[in-house]
Structures are given as C-alpha cells and as structure tokens.
Scaffold this motif. Structure first.
Motif, PDB file in Angstrom:
ATOM      1  N   GLU A 151     -42.988  46.723  22.664  1.00 24.03           N
ATOM      2  CA  GLU A 151     -43.865  47.984  21.707  1.00 24.03           C
ATOM      3  C   GLU A 151     -43.166  47.434  20.024  1.00 24.03           C
ATOM      4  O   GLU A 151     -42.419  47.954  19.827  1.00 24.03           O
ATOM      5  CB  GLU A 151     -42.832  49.033  21.827  1.00 24.03           C
ATOM      6  N   ALA A 152     -44.181  47.743  19.647  1.00 26.41           N
ATOM      7  CA  ALA A 152     -44.534  47.830  17.584  1.00 26.41           C
ATOM      8  C   ALA A 152     -44.406  49.371  17.254  1.00 26.41           C
ATOM      9  O   ALA A 152     -45.087  50.128  17.100  1.00 26.41           O
ATOM     10  CB  ALA A 152     -45.946  46.849  17.614  1.00 26.41           C
ATOM     11  N   VAL A 153     -42.687  49.470  16.759  1.00 22.55           N
ATOM     12  CA  VAL A 153     -42.080  50.924  16.690  1.00 22.55           C
ATOM     13  C   VAL A 153     -41.228  50.600  15.951  1.00 22.55           C
ATOM     14  O   VAL A 153     -39.960  49.701  16.038  1.00 22.55           O
ATOM     15  CB  VAL A 153     -41.896  51.791  17.758  1.00 22.55           C
ATOM     16  N   THR A 154     -41.227  51.402  14.513  1.00 16.41           N
ATOM     17  CA  THR A 154     -39.926  50.768  13.273  1.00 16.41           C
ATOM     18  C   THR A 154     -38.951  50.797  13.932  1.00 16.41           C
ATOM     19  O   THR A 154     -38.211  50.648  13.236  1.00 16.41           O
ATOM     20  CB  THR A 154     -40.593  50.975  11.499  1.00 16.41           C
ATOM     21  N   VAL A 155     -38.912  52.197  14.328  1.00 21.33           N
ATOM     22  CA  VAL A 155     -37.877  52.820  14.326  1.00 21.33           C
ATOM     23  C   VAL A 155     -35.964  51.570  14.596  1.00 21.33           C
ATOM     24  O   VAL A 155     -35.721  52.137  14.074  1.00 21.33           O
ATOM     25  CB  VAL A 155     -37.829  53.580  15.336  1.00 21.33           C
ATOM     26  N   LEU A 156     -36.665  50.783  16.190  1.00 21.81           N
ATOM     27  CA  LEU A 156     -35.363  49.966  16.586  1.00 21.81           C
ATOM     28  C   LEU A 156     -35.323  49.268  15.683  1.00 21.81           C
ATOM     29  O   LEU A 156     -34.313  48.323  15.870  1.00 21.81           O
ATOM     30  CB  LEU A 156     -36.335  49.876  18.183  1.00 21.81           C
ATOM     31  N   HIS A 157     -35.977  48.688  14.990  1.00 22.86           N
ATOM     32  CA  HIS A 157     -35.649  47.071  14.028  1.00 22.86           C
ATOM     33  C   HIS A 157     -35.544  48.363  12.529  1.00 22.86           C
ATOM     34  O   HIS A 157     -35.354  47.269  11.163  1.00 22.86           O
ATOM     35  CB  HIS A 157     -36.497  46.752  13.858  1.00 22.86           C
ATOM     36  N   SER A 158     -35.214  49.263  12.474  1.00 19.66           N
ATOM     37  CA  SER A 158     -34.636  49.937  11.182  1.00 19.66           C
ATOM     38  C   SER A 158     -33.016  49.868  10.634  1.00 19.66           C
ATOM     39  O   SER A 158     -31.968  50.022  11.729  1.00 19.66           O
ATOM     40  CB  SER A 158     -35.175  51.681  11.065  1.00 19.66           C
TER      41      SER A 158
END
Length: 342
Positions: free
Chosen positions: A120-127
């Motif tokens: 899933e492209a969700v920025t939270v987990l890669h912040s």
C-alpha cells in the motif's frame, strides 16, 4: 524496479515528481483511459516515459515493467490490483488499499501464489517521524489517550456544495473524509498499537450521504484513540500520544509531519510543582526531532518500495501488508462498508 504508472490524476502527478530523482526506479510506461490520452502523453514527455497505453490489458501483457503503481479512484483499486497480479506484476496500490478485508486478504494471498509483492502506498509507514515515534513510544509509559486530527478544506468542496460531485465526495466511489484523510490517522494508531478491540465512526454527512468530516474512536485495552478528519473545514494537523510518563506530538498534516516533540519524566529529578491552573507538573525532559529533508513526501516510500521489490524482501512486505489489512478491518469495524453499499 521497472515501474508502470496507472493513472494521470493529481496523485500520479505528485508520484512522478517524487520519484523522478530516484535512480532505483526506471519508469517504463504510463496508462491513461482514452479520454486522458493527451494528459498521459504529456506526462510521458515530461518524465521521459517511453511507453503510453490506453488499454490496461495491453500494458500488462506488453510492457517490460515488473511493477505497477495504481493511482486511480478508490472504487477500482481491487480490480486493477488483481489483474496486475494475475499478469505477474508486483503492485503498489494507493491508499485506501481496498475497503473490504476479504479483498485485501485475497490480494495478499494471490501475490504469494504468484511470488510477487503487493504494497500500500501510504506515506505514514515510511515517514522518519513515524519511525521515531515507534522508537520513543516505550519512554512515555502506558498509553492513555491518543488524539489525531487531519483536516483540510477540499478544493472540490465548493463544487460539491453546488451539486457537482467529484469522486472524493461520491459514496459510490468510496469517497469521504475517513477514506481520504482519516486512513492516515488509522495507520498511525494501528502502526503504533496494533488492532483495536472496537471502532466507531461519528460522521457529519453531506446531502448525498458522504462523510464530509467525522470522528473515529478506536478502543484499546486501557486507552482510546480519537481520530478527527475533515474535508469541509481546516485546522492544524497533529498526532498526540499521551502516556503515564510523558507524551509525544507530531505536528503538521499527518501525511507529511514536520516535527516531533517528545516529553518524558526526568528520572533523575522527581520534583513536582504546581502551575497556574493548579495542576501538578512533574519535572520532565523535552526533545524535538526534525525529519531529514526530502524532495517530496512520497519520495521515501517509493525508495523503500524499490528496495523491497528489487531485494525480494518478502518478510518486510508481509509485515507491511499485515498492517494494511488491519487498517481495512478497522474501517469495516467502524461500519464504513455498510454505508457505502447503502
């Protein structure tokens, strides 16, 4: 990673800018529906993309891309992702992933069967801020209260008030505040604390039933998370986690937090005082964390995706997918799917 871009809308345009500087990604193709052909060609020219398609099946069969990034409206996420996996492609699927956990689990299982990766492209987990929050969480003691707010006045809201319904305000397209913005705050809660015991959503609904704003309450053993999201109004964004021994607060829109403040008890100085309100104030240590600068909020997640896919890091992908499935289950628990079907 050889990437095919699926879509031509705003999120795709941001993704193309975000990844343009990444040497680990070779953008091989872009797909747009027939009415978006010229927009697809324009983006292909701008970002040096060699192949342009208006037939999705043809792209999947002919392009040498090993991965597709799907940035289309929410209602077609499942179908486009499944088709790509059946054709042996890895998949990066925009948030919200899908709206039913059975679909999410089916896509996960299909990816495993095909020996492919889906993310899933969700920025939270890669912040960097989120990662620092995970690292600092034990220091604030047992969590007691989590408050989140992601509100921003939608550029489509004025048109909506005048009867023009964009997909983001269309229940049939899985639009609405919680699916567009609230999903980020759910990822913070599930990413930090796991699956809640219960979830309830209290929306403000527009004339067509879509949630233009609302509050989601997640119940965990011993504490609750309150997540506000709004597309009909604005306010500063934040994620605050309060524990028995301190607190931390991420400031800024939750999809791109600007700063993290952590306050913990000064274990070497247990003194207390009283403030002007008569409250007990314990001696504490306050630290600020500023994340490193990036080209765009989506740049780090795509760098991570390329590393995971090129390195065949299936265990990392599985961990991220498990978190995604839990978020989908939270939306189910809150009753979002029942409303969308009505």
């Amino acid at each position: 990673m050889k990437l095919a871009i699926i879509g031509t809308g705003k999120i795709v345009q941001e993704a193309l800018y975000a990844i343009d500087s990444l040497r680990s990604i070779d953008t091989r193709a872009i797909f747009g529906r027939a009415h978006s052909r010229e927009k697809a060609r324009s983006l292909a020219d701008q970002y040096r993309i060699p192949e342009v398609y208006t037939d999705y099946e043809m792209l999947l069969e002919q392009s040498d891309a090993d991965t597709v990034y799907i940035g289309l409206i929410n209602s077609v996420h499942y179908a486009y992702a499944k088709e790509a996996l059946l054709h042996g492609k890895n998949v990066i699927l925009e948030k919200p992933f899908v709206l039913e956990s059975s679909q999410a689990e089916e896509l996960r299982d299909l990816a495993r069967e095909k020996n492919r990766i889906i993310l899933e492209a969700v920025t939270v987990l890669h912040s960097a801020v989120f990662r620092k929050m995970r690292e600092c969480l034990p220091g604030i003691g047992a969590p007691k209260l989590v408050l989140c707010n992601y509100s921003q006045y939608s550029r489509s809201y004025d048109a909506y008030l005048n009867g023009v319904i964009a997909p983001v305000f269309d229940p049939a397209q899985y639009g609405g505040a919680v699916n567009d913005l609230g999903v980020y705050t759910i990822h913070y809660c599930v990413g930090l604390f796991g699956m809640p015991e219960d979830a309830a959503y209290f929306p403000n609904r527009g004339y067509n039933g879509v949630d233009t704003s609302g509050v989601l309450v997640l119940t965990y053993p011993g504490f609750i998370c309150v997540c506000a999201s709004a597309k009909d109004s604005d306010s500063p964004g934040f994620i605050t986690v309060q524990g028995e021994k301190g607190w931390m607060r991420a400031d800024g829109k939750p999809n791109v937090p600007e700063k993290l403040t952590i306050q913990t008890l000064d274990q070497g100085n247990p003194s207390v005082s009283t403030d002007a309100a008569g409250a007990t104030v314990r001696k504490s240590i306050v630290k600020d964390y500023l994340p490193p600068a990036v080209r765009h909020r989506m740049t780090q997640e795509f760098a991570d995706f390329a590393e995971i896919i090129d390195g065949k890091e299936n265990a990392v992908a599985d961990e991220l997918m498990e978190e995604t499935i839990q978020v989908v289950k939270v939306l189910e628990m809150a009753g979002m799917q029942d409303h969308m079907r009505s």
